[in-house]
Design a protein around this motif. Sequence first.
Motif, PDB file in Angstrom:
ATOM      1  N   ASP A   1       0.704  -1.211   0.107  1.00 51.83           N
ATOM      2  CA  ASP A   1       0.227   0.568   0.053  1.00 51.83           C
ATOM      3  C   ASP A   1       1.090   1.409   0.336  1.00 51.83           C
ATOM      4  O   ASP A   1       1.283   1.459   0.903  1.00 51.83           O
ATOM      5  CB  ASP A   1      -0.911   0.335   1.458  1.00 51.83           C
TER       6      ASP A   1
ATOM      7  N   TYR B   1       0.001   4.037  -1.279  1.00 53.84           N
ATOM      8  CA  TYR B   1      -1.099   5.493  -0.517  1.00 53.84           C
ATOM      9  C   TYR B   1      -0.538   6.200   0.618  1.00 53.84           C
ATOM     10  O   TYR B   1      -0.566   7.569   0.779  1.00 53.84           O
ATOM     11  CB  TYR B   1      -2.635   4.788  -0.879  1.00 53.84           C
TER      12      TYR B   1
ATOM     13  N   HIS C   1      -4.113  -7.668  -0.917  1.00 52.29           N
ATOM     14  CA  HIS C   1      -4.083  -5.945  -1.142  1.00 52.29           C
ATOM     15  C   HIS C   1      -3.094  -5.615  -2.428  1.00 52.29           C
ATOM     16  O   HIS C   1      -2.419  -4.617  -1.954  1.00 52.29           O
ATOM     17  CB  HIS C   1      -4.453  -4.960   0.398  1.00 52.29           C
TER      18      HIS C   1
ATOM     19  N   ARG D   1      -2.934  -0.900  -3.727  1.00 55.71           N
ATOM     20  CA  ARG D   1      -3.045  -0.148  -3.663  1.00 55.71           C
ATOM     21  C   ARG D   1      -2.049   0.941  -4.246  1.00 55.71           C
ATOM     22  O   ARG D   1      -1.143   1.125  -3.238  1.00 55.71           O
ATOM     23  CB  ARG D   1      -3.440   0.387  -2.161  1.00 55.71           C
ATOM     24  N   ASP D   2      -2.004   1.879  -5.160  1.00 53.12           N
ATOM     25  CA  ASP D   2      -1.049   2.250  -5.658  1.00 53.12           C
ATOM     26  C   ASP D   2       0.362   2.194  -6.019  1.00 53.12           C
ATOM     27  O   ASP D   2       1.303   2.440  -6.012  1.00 53.12           O
ATOM     28  CB  ASP D   2      -1.101   3.815  -4.896  1.00 53.12           C
TER      29      ASP D   2
ATOM     30  N   SER E   1      -8.300  -2.299  -8.431  1.00 49.92           N
ATOM     31  CA  SER E   1      -8.106  -0.856  -8.475  1.00 49.92           C
ATOM     32  C   SER E   1      -7.643   0.018  -9.739  1.00 49.92           C
ATOM     33  O   SER E   1      -8.182   1.031 -10.562  1.00 49.92           O
ATOM     34  CB  SER E   1      -7.558  -0.256  -7.373  1.00 49.92           C
TER      35      SER E   1
END
Length: 258
Positions: free
Chosen positions: A98, A100, A130, A132-133, A158
């Motif tokens: 992650d 973010y 997981h 994210r970004d 995403s």
Amino acid sequence: MTQIFDTHAHYDDEAFDGDREELLKSLPEHGIAKVVNVGASPASCRRTIDLMNRYEYIYGAIGIHPNETGELTEESFEWLRQQCQLEKCVAVGEIGLDYYWDEPEREVQKEWFVRQLNLARDIKKPVVIHSRDAAKDTVDIMTAEKAGEIGGVIHCYSYTKETAKIFLDMGFFIGIGGVLTFKNARKLKEAVEYIPLERIVLETDCPYLAPEPNRGKRNSSLNIPYVISVLAELKGVDEETVRQAAWENAHELYGLPK
């Protein structure tokens, strides 16, 4: 009407402290037949174990979220390894990267991502990822570690349809939830149009990411029909077709009998 399997929830979250038991007991009568509660920290893994012991239709995923990996030690990782082998633990997760929040530092996140991937390989359970970004590093690590041999789900997807192809080629399922209903979710909708229905599972990530028309409120498995509706529209099929496919996919993902 086919029942619903919420493949990713956090019912141990404090957002449910006021009515957790009442809500969970009501799920089966609303067609929510199975739920996987997902751990994110050692404390939430303990709460997840408690929930899966108390409710027949709740299973668990045990793992440490990237933003929580800073508190991992060899001792707590050994504890994690033992808990992941419980019968009702169906996956190792949620694990990953992650960027973010970008804490702890990326090298720490990467180290524990790799170690939890290998834990899953050792005990022959899928992973809940997981990301994210952090698409490139996630793909690079999964490729280097041959994550396709482990299998699992990219939760709360995403990224683009091009990145989806990479994960699909590894044999991973794609977790789709409330974000699909958002008006500004054009990139996700394009990806979902591309992803075969046979590789999609339904999830809430509750209490987060409630779909329209409940965006911004506390999410729960009861909101999944809103996601099914948009998914059916994007795929040009009826809602029962989506329900049936998602039900079968979830059982295949987690190795559970239907």
